[in-house]
Scaffold this motif. Structure first.
Motif, PDB file in Angstrom:
ATOM      1  N   LEU A  51       0.795  -1.228   0.000  1.00  0.00           N
ATOM      2  CA  LEU A  51       0.000   0.000   0.000  1.00  0.00           C
ATOM      3  C   LEU A  51       0.826   1.276   0.000  1.00  0.00           C
ATOM      4  O   LEU A  51       0.428   2.258  -0.610  1.00  0.00           O
ATOM      5  CB  LEU A  51      -0.959   0.003   1.185  1.00  0.00           C
ATOM      6  CG  LEU A  51      -2.174  -0.896   1.010  1.00  0.00           C
ATOM      7  CD1 LEU A  51      -2.947  -1.009   2.304  1.00  0.00           C
ATOM      8  CD2 LEU A  51      -3.079  -0.381  -0.101  1.00  0.00           C
ATOM      9  N   SER A  52       1.964   1.285   0.679  1.00  0.00           N
ATOM     10  CA  SER A  52       2.782   2.500   0.700  1.00  0.00           C
ATOM     11  C   SER A  52       4.253   2.133   0.660  1.00  0.00           C
ATOM     12  O   SER A  52       4.656   1.035   1.050  1.00  0.00           O
ATOM     13  CB  SER A  52       2.487   3.334   1.951  1.00  0.00           C
ATOM     14  OG  SER A  52       2.995   2.697   3.101  1.00  0.00           O
ATOM     15  N   ARG A  53       5.065   3.060   0.208  1.00  0.00           N
ATOM     16  CA  ARG A  53       6.517   2.871   0.173  1.00  0.00           C
ATOM     17  C   ARG A  53       7.042   2.643   1.589  1.00  0.00           C
ATOM     18  O   ARG A  53       7.907   1.817   1.828  1.00  0.00           O
ATOM     19  CB  ARG A  53       7.173   4.098  -0.455  1.00  0.00           C
ATOM     20  CG  ARG A  53       8.660   3.959  -0.642  1.00  0.00           C
ATOM     21  CD  ARG A  53       9.245   5.248  -1.235  1.00  0.00           C
ATOM     22  NE  ARG A  53      10.611   5.078  -1.646  1.00  0.00           N
ATOM     23  CZ  ARG A  53      11.646   5.108  -0.812  1.00  0.00           C
ATOM     24  NH1 ARG A  53      11.453   5.293   0.478  1.00  0.00           N
ATOM     25  NH2 ARG A  53      12.874   4.936  -1.268  1.00  0.00           N
ATOM     26  N   SER A  54       6.484   3.373   2.533  1.00  0.00           N
ATOM     27  CA  SER A  54       6.864   3.225   3.937  1.00  0.00           C
ATOM     28  C   SER A  54       6.595   1.807   4.433  1.00  0.00           C
ATOM     29  O   SER A  54       7.416   1.216   5.147  1.00  0.00           O
ATOM     30  CB  SER A  54       6.089   4.242   4.783  1.00  0.00           C
ATOM     31  OG  SER A  54       6.318   4.039   6.142  1.00  0.00           O
ATOM     32  N   ASN A  55       5.458   1.245   4.058  1.00  0.00           N
ATOM     33  CA  ASN A  55       5.159  -0.138   4.435  1.00  0.00           C
ATOM     34  C   ASN A  55       6.140  -1.111   3.797  1.00  0.00           C
ATOM     35  O   ASN A  55       6.567  -2.069   4.427  1.00  0.00           O
ATOM     36  CB  ASN A  55       3.733  -0.513   4.048  1.00  0.00           C
ATOM     37  CG  ASN A  55       2.698   0.043   4.988  1.00  0.00           C
ATOM     38  OD1 ASN A  55       3.020   0.720   5.952  1.00  0.00           O
ATOM     39  ND2 ASN A  55       1.438  -0.216   4.681  1.00  0.00           N
ATOM     40  N   GLY A  96       5.226   1.489  -3.267  1.00  0.00           N
ATOM     41  CA  GLY A  96       3.892   1.614  -2.713  1.00  0.00           C
ATOM     42  C   GLY A  96       2.939   2.075  -3.799  1.00  0.00           C
ATOM     43  O   GLY A  96       3.354   2.673  -4.790  1.00  0.00           O
ATOM     44  N   ASN A  98      -0.456   3.718  -3.012  1.00  0.00           N
ATOM     45  CA  ASN A  98      -1.521   4.088  -2.085  1.00  0.00           C
ATOM     46  C   ASN A  98      -2.689   4.831  -2.729  1.00  0.00           C
ATOM     47  O   ASN A  98      -3.667   5.114  -2.070  1.00  0.00           O
ATOM     48  CB  ASN A  98      -0.972   4.891  -0.908  1.00  0.00           C
ATOM     49  CG  ASN A  98      -0.210   6.126  -1.343  1.00  0.00           C
ATOM     50  OD1 ASN A  98       0.008   6.329  -2.528  1.00  0.00           O
ATOM     51  ND2 ASN A  98       0.196   6.924  -0.382  1.00  0.00           N
ATOM     52  N   ASP A  99      -2.582   5.130  -4.014  1.00  0.00           N
ATOM     53  CA  ASP A  99      -3.740   5.676  -4.710  1.00  0.00           C
ATOM     54  C   ASP A  99      -3.632   5.353  -6.198  1.00  0.00           C
ATOM     55  O   ASP A  99      -2.611   4.857  -6.673  1.00  0.00           O
ATOM     56  CB  ASP A  99      -3.923   7.184  -4.479  1.00  0.00           C
ATOM     57  CG  ASP A  99      -2.765   8.014  -4.988  1.00  0.00           C
ATOM     58  OD1 ASP A  99      -2.307   7.804  -6.135  1.00  0.00           O
ATOM     59  OD2 ASP A  99      -2.312   8.885  -4.231  1.00  0.00           O
ATOM     60  N   GLU A 102      -0.629   6.391  -8.402  1.00  0.00           N
ATOM     61  CA  GLU A 102       0.644   5.709  -8.166  1.00  0.00           C
ATOM     62  C   GLU A 102       0.875   4.541  -9.129  1.00  0.00           C
ATOM     63  O   GLU A 102       2.012   4.186  -9.408  1.00  0.00           O
ATOM     64  CB  GLU A 102       0.713   5.180  -6.731  1.00  0.00           C
ATOM     65  CG  GLU A 102       0.858   6.250  -5.686  1.00  0.00           C
ATOM     66  CD  GLU A 102       2.256   6.839  -5.669  1.00  0.00           C
ATOM     67  OE1 GLU A 102       3.222   6.083  -5.508  1.00  0.00           O
ATOM     68  OE2 GLU A 102       2.357   8.063  -5.832  1.00  0.00           O
TER      69      GLU A 102
END
Length: 175
Positions: A51-55, A96, A98-99, A102
Motif C-alpha cells: 500500500l505504501s513505500r513506507s510499508n 507503494g 496508495n492511490d 501511483e
C-alpha cells in the motif's frame, strides 16, 4: 522455506494467490522468491508492491537485506530507492501504490516477477493495476504475478475475486 511456502513460490502458473493467516511467513517466502528470481535470471526486473513505500520499507526491506547478507548473494542495496541490484541487469524494486495515480509509475517496465502484498487492503484500483499495467508488463518474460494477503472480514474485493477464480492458482497456510 517450508513445504507450503515452496509450493507457492515454485508454482509454474503465471498468476497465483496465497491467502494466509497473519505471521504465517508470507513475507519471508516473497523475499526468498524475489532474491532467487533476481539472482537466477539475467535481465530480471522484479517488483514488490504494497500500500505504501513506507510499508514496503518496514515489511520486506529488512528481510531482503538479511537474506542477501546471510547467503552472500552480492546484491547492492540502494536504501534511498528501496532497490537491490544484482550484476549489471537484475534488480528488485520495492514500491507503494496508495492511490490510483501511483499505479502509472509501473507502466513501461518489463517484469519477470511481481508480488502485491496486503492485497486484501487495496481499493478497487488494484484491478486496473493488475489488468492494465502489470499483466502486459509480464508478457516479455512470461513473468509471474503473486497476490498475498490475509482473509478479509468481509469476503469481497478484487483479491477475494482472484482467490476464488479458476484462472489463478491458489495456496494457503497458517501460522
Amino acid at each position: 522455506l517450508f513445504n507450503e511456502q515452496l509450493a507457492f513460490v515454485r508454482d509454474p502458473h503465471p498468476f497465483a494467490t496465497a491467502v494466509c493467516s497473519r505471521r504465517s511467513g508470507k513475507t519471508v517466502a516473497c523475499a526468498a522468491d524475489l532474491l532467487n528470481t533476481a539472482t537466477s535470471n539475467e535481465d530480471s526486473v522484479c517488483l514488490y508492491i504494497t500500500l505504501s513505500r513506507s510499508n514496503a520499507e518496514k515489511i520486506i526491506w529488512p528481510e531482503l537485506q538479511k537474506i542477501n547478507r546471510e547467503f552472500q548473494l552480492g546484491g547492492k542495496e540502494n536504501n534511498s530507492r528501496l532497490s537491490m541490484k544484482f550484476g549489471e541487469d537484475s534488480i528488485i524494486y520495492l514500491a507503494g501504490a496508495n492511490d490510483k495515480t501511483e499505479i502509472e509509475k509501473f507502466r513501461g517496465l518489463k517484469l519477470r516477477k511481481v508480488y502485491i502484498d496486503e492485497s486484501q487492503s487495496f481499493p478497487q484500483y488494484i484491478e486496473g493495476l493488475i489488468d492494465d499495467v502489470l499483466t502486459p508488463a509480464l508478457m516479455d518474460y512470461a513473468g509471474h504475478l503473486r497476490l498475498i494477503g490475509t482473509p478479509s472480514p468481509v469476503p469481497s474485493g478484487y483479491f477475494y475475486k482472484c482467490a476464488q477464480s479458476s484462472n489463478w492458482a491458489h495456496h494457503g497456510w497458517t501460522f
